[in-house]
Design a protein around this motif. Structure first.
Motif, PDB file in Angstrom:
ATOM      1  N   GLY A 264      28.610  -4.018 147.900  1.00 22.82           N
ATOM      2  CA  GLY A 264      28.452  -3.418 149.215  1.00 22.82           C
ATOM      3  C   GLY A 264      27.807  -2.044 149.106  1.00 22.82           C
ATOM      4  O   GLY A 264      27.478  -1.559 148.020  1.00 22.82           O
ATOM      5  N   SER A 265      27.678  -1.380 150.260  1.00 20.01           N
ATOM      6  CA  SER A 265      26.935  -0.106 150.319  1.00 20.01           C
ATOM      7  C   SER A 265      27.851   1.114 150.210  1.00 20.01           C
ATOM      8  O   SER A 265      27.450   2.163 149.728  1.00 20.01           O
ATOM      9  CB  SER A 265      26.174  -0.033 151.647  1.00 20.01           C
TER      10      SER A 265
ATOM     11  N   VAL B 193      30.075   6.796 144.687  1.00 18.03           N
ATOM     12  CA  VAL B 193      31.130   7.049 143.690  1.00 18.03           C
ATOM     13  C   VAL B 193      30.798   6.347 142.378  1.00 18.03           C
ATOM     14  O   VAL B 193      31.103   6.836 141.295  1.00 18.03           O
ATOM     15  CB  VAL B 193      32.536   6.652 144.211  1.00 18.03           C
ATOM     16  N   TYR B 194      30.110   5.198 142.474  1.00 20.52           N
ATOM     17  CA  TYR B 194      29.687   4.526 141.232  1.00 20.52           C
ATOM     18  C   TYR B 194      28.663   5.375 140.480  1.00 20.52           C
ATOM     19  O   TYR B 194      28.695   5.469 139.256  1.00 20.52           O
ATOM     20  CB  TYR B 194      29.086   3.156 141.533  1.00 20.52           C
ATOM     21  N   GLU B 195      27.748   5.996 141.210  1.00 16.59           N
ATOM     22  CA  GLU B 195      26.739   6.834 140.541  1.00 16.59           C
ATOM     23  C   GLU B 195      27.404   8.008 139.815  1.00 16.59           C
ATOM     24  O   GLU B 195      27.052   8.343 138.684  1.00 16.59           O
ATOM     25  CB  GLU B 195      25.710   7.321 141.566  1.00 16.59           C
TER      26      GLU B 195
ATOM     27  N   GLN C 151      25.957  -7.423 140.734  1.00 18.55           N
ATOM     28  CA  GLN C 151      25.899  -7.099 139.302  1.00 18.55           C
ATOM     29  C   GLN C 151      24.743  -6.144 139.024  1.00 18.55           C
ATOM     30  O   GLN C 151      24.891  -5.176 138.253  1.00 18.55           O
ATOM     31  CB  GLN C 151      25.736  -8.370 138.464  1.00 18.55           C
ATOM     32  N   ALA C 152      23.623  -6.377 139.695  1.00 16.52           N
ATOM     33  CA  ALA C 152      22.470  -5.481 139.502  1.00 16.52           C
ATOM     34  C   ALA C 152      22.829  -4.062 139.963  1.00 16.52           C
ATOM     35  O   ALA C 152      22.476  -3.073 139.318  1.00 16.52           O
ATOM     36  CB  ALA C 152      21.270  -6.012 140.279  1.00 16.52           C
ATOM     37  N   LEU C 153      23.562  -3.970 141.068  1.00 17.23           N
ATOM     38  CA  LEU C 153      23.999  -2.653 141.563  1.00 17.23           C
ATOM     39  C   LEU C 153      24.830  -1.941 140.496  1.00 17.23           C
ATOM     40  O   LEU C 153      24.597  -0.781 140.165  1.00 17.23           O
ATOM     41  CB  LEU C 153      24.846  -2.824 142.831  1.00 17.23           C
ATOM     42  N   LEU C 154      25.785  -2.656 139.900  1.00 18.24           N
ATOM     43  CA  LEU C 154      26.650  -2.028 138.892  1.00 18.24           C
ATOM     44  C   LEU C 154      25.869  -1.707 137.627  1.00 18.24           C
ATOM     45  O   LEU C 154      26.071  -0.658 137.008  1.00 18.24           O
ATOM     46  CB  LEU C 154      27.844  -2.931 138.571  1.00 18.24           C
TER      47      LEU C 154
ATOM     48  N   ILE D 171      42.724   0.004 145.169  1.00 16.08           N
ATOM     49  CA  ILE D 171      42.193   0.981 146.108  1.00 16.08           C
ATOM     50  C   ILE D 171      41.310   0.237 147.105  1.00 16.08           C
ATOM     51  O   ILE D 171      40.461  -0.559 146.719  1.00 16.08           O
ATOM     52  CB  ILE D 171      41.377   2.084 145.399  1.00 16.08           C
ATOM     53  N   LEU D 172      41.545   0.500 148.398  1.00 18.93           N
ATOM     54  CA  LEU D 172      40.689  -0.031 149.455  1.00 18.93           C
ATOM     55  C   LEU D 172      39.882   1.135 150.008  1.00 18.93           C
ATOM     56  O   LEU D 172      40.453   2.125 150.472  1.00 18.93           O
ATOM     57  CB  LEU D 172      41.527  -0.668 150.578  1.00 18.93           C
ATOM     58  N   LEU D 173      38.567   1.016 149.936  1.00 15.45           N
ATOM     59  CA  LEU D 173      37.666   2.081 150.388  1.00 15.45           C
ATOM     60  C   LEU D 173      37.005   1.661 151.696  1.00 15.45           C
ATOM     61  O   LEU D 173      36.284   0.657 151.740  1.00 15.45           O
ATOM     62  CB  LEU D 173      36.600   2.359 149.333  1.00 15.45           C
ATOM     63  N   ILE D 174      37.279   2.420 152.787  1.00 11.94           N
ATOM     64  CA  ILE D 174      36.664   2.104 154.077  1.00 11.94           C
ATOM     65  C   ILE D 174      36.187   3.385 154.749  1.00 11.94           C
ATOM     66  O   ILE D 174      36.757   4.463 154.525  1.00 11.94           O
ATOM     67  CB  ILE D 174      37.655   1.367 155.016  1.00 11.94           C
ATOM     68  N   THR D 175      35.161   3.250 155.566  1.00  9.12           N
ATOM     69  CA  THR D 175      34.666   4.432 156.299  1.00  9.12           C
ATOM     70  C   THR D 175      34.397   4.048 157.747  1.00  9.12           C
ATOM     71  O   THR D 175      34.139   2.868 158.046  1.00  9.12           O
ATOM     72  CB  THR D 175      33.340   4.959 155.682  1.00  9.12           C
TER      73      THR D 175
END
Ligand code: 6PG
Length: 228
Positions: free
Chosen positions: A42-43, A48-50, A79-82, A185-189
């Motif tokens: 997802g977007s 945070v991954y970067e 997978q490409a994103l990670l 952890i659930l991340l929502i905005t």
């Protein structure tokens, strides 16, 4: 138990989230000698991954929470994103050469069984339709994926929607796979997802809102990170 962390800004959320994730995997690494970090696509989690890509111990095993059944060169590949965000880590992916996720589920489970377990940390997102991972409402394969004795990974064919787009065939952690975690952890905005989250806390039909199955269980604490 649900622990809510509500932030004034996404910048503050992401800084706190990075520190919390690092602390968890380092603690498990010190305790167990190995640690696996399960990450959703997802977007929302991209920033945070970067940041983690620069700070995460390279001994930590990284694997996908779910993926669309597309090759690595497809723009929708989680997978490409990670791989882009974690260039120092080998990513345990889900996509195989099989034509369908259903044909691949045995091989993917064999790969996931080799990950350090229980998972040190699983980071989940949520869609406006109440899906999490690739546990989509009323999807083909959802009942099996929600069963308590399900294997770690399950094949899903979602009903096409604005949320799924044309990528309806998915591989995902099952509910049992998600709960095979030391921490969730659930991340929502945004206000819309906050409303969906609150609705899921009280939902009575988890097939209609699969995220409710994660939020309403009592086995693993869920830390909910939210900002506008
Ligand atoms: C995926 C994700 C999915 C994601 C939610 C939220 O493959 O799409 O794993 O479960 O976490 O759809 O996505 P956004 O962060 O883009 O809203």
């Amino acid at each position: 138990m649900i622990n809510e962390f509500l932030f004034e800004s996404r910048t503050e959320l992401l800084a706190q989230l990075e520190q919390a994730m690092l602390a968890q995997v380092e603690a498990v690494l010190a305790e167990q000698g190995a640690a696996s970090l399960l990450l959703s696509g997802g977007s929302t989690p991209g920033p945070v991954y970067e940041a983690l890509g620069q700070s995460l111990n390279d001994k930590v095993q990284i694997a996908l929470v779910d993926d669309r059944w597309v090759d690595l060169d497809h723009k929708g590949s989680n997978q490409a994103l990670l791989q882009r965000c974690f260039p120092r880590h080998a990513i345990t992916g889900m996509k195989t050469a099989d034509s369908t996720p259903q044909a691949a589920v045995g091989a993917v489970n064999a790969a996931y069984d080799k990950l350090a377990q229980p998972f040190a940390l699983t980071l989940l997102g949520m869609g406006p339709d109440g899906h999490t991972a690739s546990l989509f409402p009323h999807a083909i394969g959802l009942a099996q994926a929600l069963a308590p004795d399900a294997p770690l990974c399950a094949a899903i064919s979602a009903h096409r929607s604005e949320v799924t787009g044309e990528l309806v065939d998915r591989m995902t952690l099952s509910l049992a796979g998600i709960l095979n975690s030391r921490k969730l952890i659930l991340l929502i905005t945004g206000q819309d997802k906050l409303a969906v989250y609150r609705k899921a806390l009280a939902a009575t039909d988890r097939s209609a809102m699969p995220v409710a199955a994660v939020l309403q269980q009592q086995d693993v604490d869920v830390d909910v990170y939210w900002a506008e």
